[in-house]
Design a protein around this motif. Structure first.
Motif, mmCIF file in Angstrom:
data_model
loop_
_atom_site.group_PDB
_atom_site.id
_atom_site.type_symbol
_atom_site.label_atom_id
_atom_site.label_comp_id
_atom_site.label_asym_id
_atom_site.label_seq_id
_atom_site.Cartn_x
_atom_site.Cartn_y
_atom_site.Cartn_z
ATOM 1 N N SER A 125 132.836 55.367 36.902
ATOM 2 C CA SER A 125 134.052 55.370 36.277
ATOM 3 C C SER A 125 134.646 54.438 35.768
ATOM 4 N N PHE A 126 136.106 54.720 35.805
ATOM 5 C CA PHE A 126 136.626 53.762 34.675
ATOM 6 C C PHE A 126 136.756 52.387 35.374
ATOM 7 N N PHE A 127 136.080 51.865 36.181
ATOM 8 C CA PHE A 127 136.323 50.809 37.057
ATOM 9 C C PHE A 127 134.236 49.974 36.876
ATOM 10 N N LEU A 148 138.711 51.141 44.717
ATOM 11 C CA LEU A 148 138.442 50.760 43.230
ATOM 12 C C LEU A 148 140.464 50.263 43.021
ATOM 13 N N GLU A 154 132.313 49.070 34.321
ATOM 14 C CA GLU A 154 131.974 47.866 33.536
ATOM 15 C C GLU A 154 132.765 46.993 34.547
ATOM 16 N N ILE A 155 133.621 46.756 34.646
ATOM 17 C CA ILE A 155 134.310 45.981 35.823
ATOM 18 C C ILE A 155 133.288 44.964 37.177
#
Lengths: 268, 432
Positions: free
Chosen positions: B265-267, B319, B269-270
């Motif tokens: 998802s876009f998260f 998230l 890496e975080i």
């Protein structure tokens, strides 16, 4: 390829469901992008911002931008501010709301930190489910047919300032103009300008007019605010001053440039 | 269940606790706070050998380690918050610890004074000088007992070596050197020398516009004095050997788990960003903490961790909210027990989690006044992830994300743990 003059088709229910999902996803992605850009802008004024956090947010912005470029919706960001005649003052209002929010709250990242989890109820935050399980390339449905519709209804989502910002959004608004400047600030610092592998020459052209000297990452991250060249406060000033015929002519120039860019993107 | 913990001590601190660390014997427990203060607790000697109350600690020493500073060049404040404390192994009667804020590391000597010399010839008891002509006899001064006084004095100040914020310090097993790591660089110091340090890792790109990764934690190997690791915001750990070259930009080993495509998802890496890395006491393994999990790595295998424990998987669907309120950037620490069989880390709602590697059991416990009656065993907590909520379960939406346990520490030999909530320090011990 699709051009602005394409007649909208009548979708049957299956297509409508898919397109609704796609539109929802696109809106949510835009919302995430906006949120990220604001987070990057709102740095501590007194204390240096957390570099790890800033880098992670910037990387998120880049991922979104890459995906949007990939599925062709990035061009519509550029289109949006090309036709933003009536939305100029909306942008100004928008930015004004942002500024006043900043002033009221002392200008820190308090917009997010004081909110706590209580502040973001499930209903308000649209993005959770769709954005938390997304696949990238190959999975994104074609959004071109519904983008106009999507942009018509787009609202800037900033959870903490939502109350002040929400307005009768007749037109696309904000995301266009405000986002362009902010994204220029962010991306001016990354390798898009520098032609890193995979970067889009059309995008480079787009941001080539951006003054790179201000967008030094060090400067931005250490929030040297002494003479901001284009912070939100200055943006307001420049908005006010660009309300005249001059903005129209620059729009016209922009439009022809954009056509050129579109040709490049579409051609590739 | 084999986790039976009793609350033994509860301290309310003046400021937000920012670091917790036992010394090598476990007799002392140091905490650092947001106001730059260090508070050291000492295990009660009388109760140390009594199994039921060996977790009794009392305040031993308090001192102001760091003060707020102002960087005039950048017009920015330098926070006095103590980011990390690390104890030196004890060599003599005095104790030494390193404490650091964002920019400056200090070596503190903590010593006891319980005797004082009395019977001077030229001085009165109150310190006034005697007239030498009145001295008719001579005596030898002797040490007399006095009330215990604990003194903390700064012995070294290691300053001006970090452009970015220091996130880690680690004492080498050679007891002569230590490393300090900031977002982009790692420096090697000699404990005796304050005006010089060697840069051993530098990941700052020539063009800061290309910055995409930062150093998040670093630690020396517990017995190999040439080896250290550092973790990054992209979820990688690099092991470096200082014998290979002076500048360890080239890693000897790179530990990275391939991304799970179904969870992307876009998260991604975080949440893959590593907030803490700790070697096992044996030196054979290391543990990393990312946002949702704890991973144990065998130093001999770089391709993937040997064990993965989910800390709060129920947060995966939240998230975006956690990104919005910045909780996704919280940096949780983790720790090993003395024999490396159990690992522990914190979570939200004042929950902390323990994972027994041998028995394959895990437990969620809560550090709060309501749930910790002194001398009664802590009850395991359960988070309800969906569907019908059973009695005593708490639903995900009821979790308090302002109550986070970022810092925990485990006694090096005994089953005594220190858990820090925002401004409470809990000490639990194993019920025998």
């Amino acid at each position: 390829m699709y051009s602005k003059g394409t007649k909208r088709k009548f979708y049957d229910s299956v297509d409508a469901a898919t397109d609704n999902k796609a539109a929802l996803y696109s809106r949510q992605r835009q919302s995430l992008l906006d949120m990220s850009l604001i987070k990057l802008q709102l740095c501590h004024m007194l204390v240096e911002p957390n570099m790890c956090r800033s880098v992670l947010i910037a990387n998120t912005v880049r991922h979104i931008q890459e995906e949007m470029t990939h599925d062709g919706s990035w061009q519509l960001v550029t289109e949006a501010f090309g036709s933003s005649g009536p939305s100029d003052h909306l942008v100004a209002t928008e930015v004004l709301c942002r500024s006043s929010a900043l002033e009221q709250q002392g200008g820190g990242p308090k917009l997010y930190s004081v909110m706590g989890y209580d502040g973001c109820r499930e209903e308000e935050v649209v993005t959770d489910e769709a954005l938390c399980s997304v696949t990238f390339s190959g999975g994104a449905p074609s959004l071109l047919g519904t983008i106009d519709h999507c942009w018509d209804r787009a609202e800037l989502r900033m959870a903490a300032v939502e109350d002040r910002v929400i307005k009768d959004s007749g037109s696309e608004v904000e995301s266009g103009e405000g986002a362009k400047t902010v994204m220029g600030q962010v991306f001016g610092t990354f390798e898009i300008k520098n032609g890193a592998p995979g970067s889009d020459p059309a995008l480079e052209e787009l941001f080539s007019a951006v003054d790179a000297s201000y967008y030094d990452l060090d400067t931005m991250l250490t929030s040297i605010q002494s003479t901001p060249k284009m912070g939100p406060y200055n943006l307001l000033d420049s908005m006010a001053s660009s309300h005249g015929p001059t903005s129209n002519s620059s729009c016209r120039t922009d439009l022809s440039e954009l056509d050129h860019i579109m040709e490049i993107i579409v051609g590739s | 269940s084999q986790f039976n913990l009793l609350l033994v001590m509860l301290f309310v601190t003046a400021d937000i606790i920012s670091t917790v660390e036992f010394n090598h014997s476990g007799e002392l427990l140091a905490t650092g706070d947001k106001g730059g203060r260090v508070v050291i607790f000492q295990q009660e000697l009388e109760s140390k050998n009594q199994p039921q109350c060996r977790g009794e600690y009392n305040v031993y020493s308090t001192f102001q380690s760091h003060e707020p500073e102002f960087d005039y060049l950048k017009s920015l404040e330098i926070e006095e918050k103590i980011n990390k404390i690390r104890w030196l192994p004890q060599k003599n009667a005095a104790q030494f610890l390193l404490s650091t804020n964002d920019k400056t590391i200090k070596l503190w000597k903590i010593s006891e004074r319980d005797k004082r010399p009395e019977g001077y010839n030229l001085k009165e008891e109150d310190g006034r000088y005697r007239d030498p002509t009145t001295v008719t006899t001579l005596r030898v001064p002797v040490f007399q007992p006095m009330d215990l006084m604990v003194e903390a004095s700064p012995r070294r100040v290691f300053a001006n070596a970090h452009t970015y914020h220091i996130n880690s310090i680690s004492v080498n097993s050679d007891c002569e050197t230590y490393l300090s790591a900031d977002d982009l660089r790692i420096n090697l110091w000699n404990l005796e020398i304050t005006d010089r340090s060697f840069n051993i890792v530098d990941i700052k790109p020539v063009n800061m516009e290309e910055l995409t990764e930062v150093i998040t934690a670093a630690e020396f190997h517990p017995n190999q004095c040439n080896t250290f690791v550092y973790s990054s915001s992209k979820g990688t750990i690099r092991l470096c050997d200082m014998r290979a070259s002076a500048l360890c930009d080239q890693h000897s080993k790179l530990f990275e788990e391939p991304e799970d495509p179904s969870n992307r998802s876009f998260f991604s890496e975080i949440i893959s960003s590593i907030s803490d890395v700790k070697f096992s006491h044996s030196g054979r393994y290391m543990m990393t903490r990312d946002y949702l999990s704890v991973k144990i790595w065998d130093l001999n295998m770089e391709s993937r961790p040997v064990e993965t424990y989910q800390v709060h998987e129920y947060l995966r669907s939240k998230l975006c909210s956690l990104y919005e309120n910045d909780c996704i950037f919280d940096k949780f620490e983790c720790c090993w027990n003395g024999n490396d069989s159990v690992v522990m880390t914190g979570s939200y709602n004042n929950f902390f989690r323990m994972f027994d590697r041998g028995y394959r059991q895990d437990v969620t416990l809560e550090a709060s006044r309501e749930s910790s009656k002194p001398r009664s065993v802590l009850k395991p907590r359960k988070v309800c992830t969906g569907g019908k909520r059973k009695k005593d379960e708490i639903s995900v939406d009821s979790l308090d994300f302002n109550k986070k346990i970022l810092h925990t520490a485990w006694h090096p030999q005994d089953n005594i743990i220190a858990v820090a909530t925002t401004n409470n320090l809990y000490i639990f011990q194993d019920k025998l």
